[in-house]
Scaffold this active site. Structure first.
Site, PDB file in Angstrom:
ATOM      1  N   THR A 129      39.003  25.727  46.572  1.00  0.00           N
ATOM      2  CA  THR A 129      38.055  25.083  47.519  1.00  0.00           C
ATOM      3  C   THR A 129      38.711  23.875  48.183  1.00  0.00           C
ATOM      4  OG1 THR A 129      37.102  23.816  45.699  1.00  0.00           O
ATOM      5  CG2 THR A 129      35.936  25.837  46.370  1.00  0.00           C
ATOM      6  N   GLN A 166      41.353  35.317  39.360  1.00  0.00           N
ATOM      7  CA  GLN A 166      40.378  36.229  39.984  1.00  0.00           C
ATOM      8  C   GLN A 166      40.508  36.155  41.499  1.00  0.00           C
ATOM      9  OE1 GLN A 166      36.357  35.876  37.614  1.00  0.00           O
ATOM     10  NE2 GLN A 166      37.402  33.892  37.573  1.00  0.00           N
ATOM     11  N   HIS A 221      41.729  40.710  40.455  1.00  0.00           N
ATOM     12  CA  HIS A 221      40.886  41.294  41.514  1.00  0.00           C
ATOM     13  C   HIS A 221      41.721  41.733  42.705  1.00  0.00           C
ATOM     14  CE1 HIS A 221      37.158  39.108  39.733  1.00  0.00           C
ATOM     15  NE2 HIS A 221      37.517  40.164  39.030  1.00  0.00           N
ATOM     16  N   CYS A 268      44.521  53.253  50.532  1.00  0.00           N
ATOM     17  CA  CYS A 268      43.781  54.473  50.881  1.00  0.00           C
ATOM     18  C   CYS A 268      42.973  54.923  49.667  1.00  0.00           C
ATOM     19  CB  CYS A 268      44.755  55.591  51.279  1.00  0.00           C
ATOM     20  SG  CYS A 268      43.915  57.186  51.460  1.00  0.00           S
ATOM     21  N   CYS A 284      44.478  58.772  48.657  1.00  0.00           N
ATOM     22  CA  CYS A 284      45.808  59.066  48.063  1.00  0.00           C
ATOM     23  C   CYS A 284      46.479  57.830  47.478  1.00  0.00           C
ATOM     24  CB  CYS A 284      46.720  59.696  49.136  1.00  0.00           C
ATOM     25  SG  CYS A 284      47.274  58.522  50.386  1.00  0.00           S
ATOM     26  N   CYS A 307      43.987  56.499  56.701  1.00  0.00           N
ATOM     27  CA  CYS A 307      45.301  56.566  56.072  1.00  0.00           C
ATOM     28  C   CYS A 307      46.273  57.387  56.925  1.00  0.00           C
ATOM     29  CB  CYS A 307      45.159  57.199  54.691  1.00  0.00           C
ATOM     30  SG  CYS A 307      46.729  57.507  53.864  1.00  0.00           S
ATOM     31  N   SER A 323      33.051  30.108  37.446  1.00  0.00           N
ATOM     32  CA  SER A 323      31.742  30.031  36.770  1.00  0.00           C
ATOM     33  C   SER A 323      31.720  30.973  35.565  1.00  0.00           C
ATOM     34  CB  SER A 323      30.638  30.420  37.760  1.00  0.00           C
ATOM     35  OG  SER A 323      30.872  31.760  38.219  1.00  0.00           O
ATOM     36  N   ASN A 346      35.827  22.463  35.587  1.00  0.00           N
ATOM     37  CA  ASN A 346      34.904  23.139  36.501  1.00  0.00           C
ATOM     38  C   ASN A 346      33.759  22.211  36.877  1.00  0.00           C
ATOM     39  OD1 ASN A 346      34.692  25.886  37.692  1.00  0.00           O
ATOM     40  ND2 ASN A 346      32.584  25.661  36.929  1.00  0.00           N
TER      41      ASN A 346
HETATM   42  N1  APR Z   1      37.306  21.738  41.127  1.00  0.00           N
HETATM   43  C1  APR Z   1      36.714  22.261  40.011  1.00  0.00           C
HETATM   44  N2  APR Z   1      35.736  23.193  40.067  1.00  0.00           N
HETATM   45  C2  APR Z   1      35.345  23.617  41.295  1.00  0.00           C
HETATM   46  C3  APR Z   1      35.890  23.111  42.495  1.00  0.00           C
HETATM   47  C4  APR Z   1      36.917  22.130  42.373  1.00  0.00           C
HETATM   48  N3  APR Z   1      37.502  21.581  43.450  1.00  0.00           N
HETATM   49  N4  APR Z   1      35.270  23.727  43.548  1.00  0.00           N
HETATM   50  C5  APR Z   1      34.365  24.573  43.015  1.00  0.00           C
HETATM   51  N5  APR Z   1      34.403  24.522  41.668  1.00  0.00           N
HETATM   52  C6  APR Z   1      33.654  25.336  40.713  1.00  0.00           C
HETATM   53  C7  APR Z   1      32.216  25.608  41.100  1.00  0.00           C
HETATM   54  O1  APR Z   1      31.369  24.617  40.554  1.00  0.00           O
HETATM   55  C8  APR Z   1      31.974  26.986  40.482  1.00  0.00           C
HETATM   56  O2  APR Z   1      31.350  26.878  39.208  1.00  0.00           O
HETATM   57  O3  APR Z   1      34.299  26.586  40.704  1.00  0.00           O
HETATM   58  C9  APR Z   1      33.360  27.590  40.290  1.00  0.00           C
HETATM   59  C10 APR Z   1      33.596  28.819  41.125  1.00  0.00           C
HETATM   60  O4  APR Z   1      32.747  29.831  40.610  1.00  0.00           O
HETATM   61  P1  APR Z   1      32.427  31.111  41.505  1.00  0.00           P
HETATM   62  O5  APR Z   1      32.073  30.673  42.875  1.00  0.00           O
HETATM   63  O6  APR Z   1      31.465  31.952  40.722  1.00  0.00           O
HETATM   64  O7  APR Z   1      33.831  31.863  41.635  1.00  0.00           O
HETATM   65  P2  APR Z   1      34.538  32.782  40.561  1.00  0.00           P
HETATM   66  O8  APR Z   1      34.190  32.344  39.174  1.00  0.00           O
HETATM   67  O9  APR Z   1      35.957  32.841  40.931  1.00  0.00           O
HETATM   68  O10 APR Z   1      33.866  34.216  40.840  1.00  0.00           O
HETATM   69  C11 APR Z   1      34.412  35.323  40.151  1.00  0.00           C
HETATM   70  O11 APR Z   1      33.061  36.808  41.488  1.00  0.00           O
HETATM   71  O12 APR Z   1      32.278  37.148  43.590  1.00  0.00           O
HETATM   72  C12 APR Z   1      33.172  37.629  42.652  1.00  0.00           C
HETATM   73  O13 APR Z   1      35.200  38.749  42.941  1.00  0.00           O
HETATM   74  C13 APR Z   1      34.572  37.519  43.174  1.00  0.00           C
HETATM   75  O14 APR Z   1      36.565  36.742  42.029  1.00  0.00           O
HETATM   76  C14 APR Z   1      35.202  36.449  42.295  1.00  0.00           C
HETATM   77  C15 APR Z   1      34.370  36.546  41.024  1.00  0.00           C
END
Ligand code: APR
Length: 263
Positions: free
Chosen positions: A39, A111, A129, A137, A140, A161, A203, A227
């Protein structure tokens, strides 16, 4: 579980504890990342306050919806890819690459599909992921760089493809698709050997990916979570750091270099 918020002294103390655990683990450690590590590079996460799933229904990224509406999903993906492809690694990505260079982690299980860990210099990157910059494709298995398929989509042409005429799809894993077996195997190998695992920016709500840090912790690895939001494994963590990854991880690197006499 001890929770640490963005207080300079407390963060430094927590960084010291994580660095000591890494040095003690002698390299039997890994980092597990999610969208929150990117982010600060300008890429939105999915479930945070300005997460992607607040704007786009996640159902649109299920494999079923893709089969029913391929061109619509290709167009949606195109927008996401544009926001991702211009992004640069941030301090968190560089700190993780540095921990690997110092021999303190085996690598990073991610991820994310944005390729920023590789761009920051991480060498052992396990993409659970898939990669955002490839297309595949569905018939194939032919794979290709995604760029030329995005050009076709911009012209309203459904990617087919060149080998078998099957439907091409972005290679990122959609909901309802299997995760790449080799990546899963490598990730669980790290989880089984780890004495320390650091979760950054996830998360921990999506399985089977979230099983990787959980498995490591269940086998006795010390779990540290960096987090901003709550995660499903907070209760298992030694410390939960409610701070930005880009602020905290460089502190861990600084403490580790000091301990290793590499400062
Ligand atoms: N520093 C620390 N934590 C952060 C920051 C930051 N700068 N920015 C965001 N976060 C935290 C948010 O609070 C959130 O809890 O990162 C977490 C991201 O969680 P998600 O948005 O659920 O992303 P993720 O866990 O990667 O999702 C997993 O879900 O949608 C699918 O395939 C997609 O790979 C993804 C998977």
């Amino acid at each position: 579980m001890r929770e640490v918020r963005e207080d300079k002294e407390l963060l430094l103390e927590a960084a010291r504890e994580v660095a000591e655990a890494l040095v003690e683990a002698g390299g039997n450690a890994f980092v597990f990342t999610g969208a929150g590590v990117s982010t600060e590079s300008g890429i939105p996460d999915f479930r945070g306050p300005s997460g992607l799933w607040r704007r786009i229904p996640p159902e649109k990224f299920t494999i079923e919806y893709f089969h029913a509406n391929p061109l619509e999903v290709w167009r949606l993906y195109s927008e996401l890819y544009r926001s991702m492809s211009g992004a640069k690694p941030n301090e968190a990505h560089y700190a993780i690459a540095r921990l690997e260079a110092l021999g303190l982690i085996q690598g990073v299980v991610t991820q994310n599909i944005d390729g920023l860990h590789q761009a920051a210099g991480s060498r052992n990157v396990i993409e659970l992921h898939g990669s955002g910059s490839r297309a595949v494709c569905l018939e194939c298995g032919f794979t290709d760089s995604i760029e030329r398929w995005l050009v076709k989509v911009a012209g309203g042409v459904l990617p087919r493809c060149p080998v078998c005429g099957g439907l091409m799809k972005p290679a990122a894993v959609f909901f309802g698709e299997e995760l790449p077996r080799e990546a899963l195997r490598r990730a669980f190998d790290l989880a089984h050997a780890a004495r320390v695992v650091i979760v950054v920016g996830s998360s921990l709500t999506v399985y089977p990916a979230a099983l990787v840090p959980e498995e490591a912790a269940r086998r006795g690895a010390r779990l540290y979570i960096v987090n901003l939001g709550e995660t499903s494994l907070d209760w298992m963590a030694e410390i939960v750091v409610r701070a930005r990854a880009g602020s905290f991880l460089p502190l861990v690197v600084g403490e580790a270099e000091r301990l290793l006499g590499r400062g």
